[in-house]
Design a protein around this motif. Sequence first.
Motif, PDB file in Angstrom:
ATOM      1  N   ALA A 418       0.834  -1.205   0.000  1.00 27.07           N
ATOM      2  CA  ALA A 418       0.000   0.000   0.000  1.00 27.07           C
ATOM      3  C   ALA A 418       0.868   1.254   0.000  1.00 27.07           C
ATOM      4  O   ALA A 418       0.560   2.236  -0.685  1.00 27.07           O
ATOM      5  N   PHE A 419       1.968   1.219   0.767  1.00 31.66           N
ATOM      6  CA  PHE A 419       2.848   2.385   0.842  1.00 31.66           C
ATOM      7  C   PHE A 419       3.544   2.678  -0.487  1.00 31.66           C
ATOM      8  O   PHE A 419       3.970   3.794  -0.738  1.00 31.66           O
ATOM      9  N   ILE A 420       3.686   1.653  -1.327  1.00 32.65           N
ATOM     10  CA  ILE A 420       4.317   1.859  -2.631  1.00 32.65           C
ATOM     11  C   ILE A 420       3.521   2.860  -3.460  1.00 32.65           C
ATOM     12  O   ILE A 420       4.073   3.684  -4.196  1.00 32.65           O
ATOM     13  N   PHE A 421       2.205   2.809  -3.322  1.00 29.28           N
ATOM     14  CA  PHE A 421       1.334   3.675  -4.117  1.00 29.28           C
ATOM     15  C   PHE A 421       0.792   4.861  -3.322  1.00 29.28           C
ATOM     16  O   PHE A 421       0.045   5.668  -3.845  1.00 29.28           O
ATOM     17  N   ALA A 422       1.205   4.929  -2.041  1.00 26.56           N
ATOM     18  CA  ALA A 422       0.678   6.005  -1.189  1.00 26.56           C
ATOM     19  C   ALA A 422       1.330   7.346  -1.526  1.00 26.56           C
ATOM     20  O   ALA A 422       2.465   7.400  -1.998  1.00 26.56           O
ATOM     21  N   SER A 423       0.626   8.403  -1.276  1.00 25.71           N
ATOM     22  CA  SER A 423       1.155   9.745  -1.515  1.00 25.71           C
ATOM     23  C   SER A 423       2.141  10.118  -0.419  1.00 25.71           C
ATOM     24  O   SER A 423       1.956   9.785   0.752  1.00 25.71           O
ATOM     25  N   LYS A 424       3.200  10.811  -0.801  1.00 20.55           N
ATOM     26  CA  LYS A 424       4.198  11.255   0.168  1.00 20.55           C
ATOM     27  C   LYS A 424       3.714  12.488   0.934  1.00 20.55           C
ATOM     28  O   LYS A 424       4.205  12.789   2.010  1.00 20.55           O
ATOM     29  N   LYS A 425       2.766  13.206   0.365  1.00 21.67           N
ATOM     30  CA  LYS A 425       2.327  14.450   0.967  1.00 21.67           C
ATOM     31  C   LYS A 425       1.294  14.183   2.058  1.00 21.67           C
ATOM     32  O   LYS A 425       0.268  13.558   1.829  1.00 21.67           O
ATOM     33  N   THR A 426       1.588  14.659   3.269  1.00 17.98           N
ATOM     34  CA  THR A 426       0.677  14.506   4.394  1.00 17.98           C
ATOM     35  C   THR A 426       0.261  15.888   4.865  1.00 17.98           C
ATOM     36  O   THR A 426       1.079  16.614   5.444  1.00 17.98           O
ATOM     37  N   PRO A 427      -0.955  16.314   4.612  1.00 17.56           N
ATOM     38  CA  PRO A 427      -1.377  17.663   5.011  1.00 17.56           C
ATOM     39  C   PRO A 427      -1.378  17.824   6.521  1.00 17.56           C
ATOM     40  O   PRO A 427      -1.895  16.970   7.245  1.00 17.56           O
ATOM     41  N   LYS A 428      -0.781  18.908   6.988  1.00 15.90           N
ATOM     42  CA  LYS A 428      -0.705  19.171   8.425  1.00 15.90           C
ATOM     43  C   LYS A 428      -1.857  20.088   8.837  1.00 15.90           C
ATOM     44  O   LYS A 428      -1.654  21.170   9.382  1.00 15.90           O
ATOM     45  N   ILE A 429      -3.036  19.647   8.508  1.00 17.51           N
ATOM     46  CA  ILE A 429      -4.230  20.436   8.805  1.00 17.51           C
ATOM     47  C   ILE A 429      -5.208  19.569   9.589  1.00 17.51           C
ATOM     48  O   ILE A 429      -5.428  18.413   9.258  1.00 17.51           O
ATOM     49  N   ARG A 430      -5.780  20.124  10.652  1.00 16.39           N
ATOM     50  CA  ARG A 430      -6.791  19.413  11.426  1.00 16.39           C
ATOM     51  C   ARG A 430      -8.158  20.017  11.131  1.00 16.39           C
ATOM     52  O   ARG A 430      -8.342  21.229  11.193  1.00 16.39           O
ATOM     53  N   TYR A 431      -9.097  19.157  10.801  1.00 17.22           N
ATOM     54  CA  TYR A 431     -10.443  19.600  10.480  1.00 17.22           C
ATOM     55  C   TYR A 431     -11.356  19.351  11.680  1.00 17.22           C
ATOM     56  O   TYR A 431     -11.073  18.508  12.549  1.00 17.22           O
TER      57      TYR A 431
END
Length: 439
Positions: A418-431
């Motif tokens: 799953a990590f192979i296709f996962a996005s590297k970008k992790t938004p640092k925003i809390r909703y």
Amino acid sequence: MKLKELFLHPPRALLLLFLIVSTIGTVLLKLPQATTTPVSWLDAWFTAISAITVTGLVVVDTGSVYTVFGQVVIMLLIQVGGLGIMSFAVVIFLLIGKKIGISQRLLITQALNQKGMGGIIKLVRSLFIFSIVIEIIGAILLSARWIPEYGMGTGIYVAIFHAISAYNNAGFSIWSDSLSSYVGDPIINLVNVMLFILGGIGFTVLIDLKNKKHFREWTLHTKLMVIGSLFINALAFLVIITLEWNNASTLGQLNGAGKGWAAFFQALTPRTAGFNTIDIGSMEEASLFFIICLMFIGAGSASTGGGIKLTTFIAMLLSVNTFLKGKNEVTIFHKTLAFSVIIKALAITVISTVVVLVGVFILELTQDSPFLANLFEVVSAFGTVGLSMGITGSLDGIGKLTIIVIMMVGKLGPLTLAFIFASKKTPKIRYPEEEVLTG
């Protein structure tokens, strides 16, 4: 993508290394001197993948189709797959005096499913030495039983092959009926069971048990693995001996001691070992379904075994218990499981379930075999177990390719894929939070 960037993305690097080694194994198994009769490229690849994933499913008989050279290739693939490609790379680097950089340490950490890089090289060195020593001891004990039966040379070879296969939870045997000829043999049963228990409980657990003598000093992971393993093995023994006691095709044809040994062996082998001492296809449907559950759970993390892992299953059970008791934190042995552990366990379980369902769906569409046999085959491949109800050899091209992919997913781990296709970008925003209706 540059090579340096690839190694900074451990899941992709692991998949690439895995494919490279399996390709080399496929080519070696396709050589004329590796077989007594020619095998197709697909069958050679299936065998190589089955060996390096330490699964043990076979489309051709290992003992009659493959020569000693071919069997040695299989044995080496099992060893590399069981201890890990990166573990062997580390040992080679250490022997030639090459420095192991940060990118390589990241890759090793991912391969061994460790939390951090601290002491990772020492861990690899320890597990490598420990594994080789245990395999040697196992081979010596098995030699004492098989040398009188097969002679010095053959007896030692047979013992080495099965010791490596058992410790690495591979399930490969040079006999078409696996270990069925030794169903009531105490030495063969005990030695092989101890080998795949040591291989399947996990390297970190063994090191923890070696360094800490008292239960209270053990890590939470070790406590859960030891207690969980004892409980699930005892439960499996009671279930199988009860369900199969009067089955004339399995335990029913054996004497009292034979029934005990057979039930004992079959209770522990679904934890990804793959050997069998009775005909699996002749077991009761209830027994087969129970074994499917055991294969899906699998062995321990950082071990030679597969499955979702026992600690993942325990984490899920503890989470359910926490919900039923109305608590907010998952606790056990005066410790609180991190929220990230619960999320990871949930992700592993869901992804694994989807992989199994898709695999069964494909076999149902393409193969002329019963549903239970298809389910058993897919879960065995995912759990890198190697047990089968006898349909592996009759799979067509699509069926073989399906099982190959599932064995790879089972070995590398569903999250790694799953990590192979996962996005590297992790938004640092809390909703803002909002509840939805469930249940």
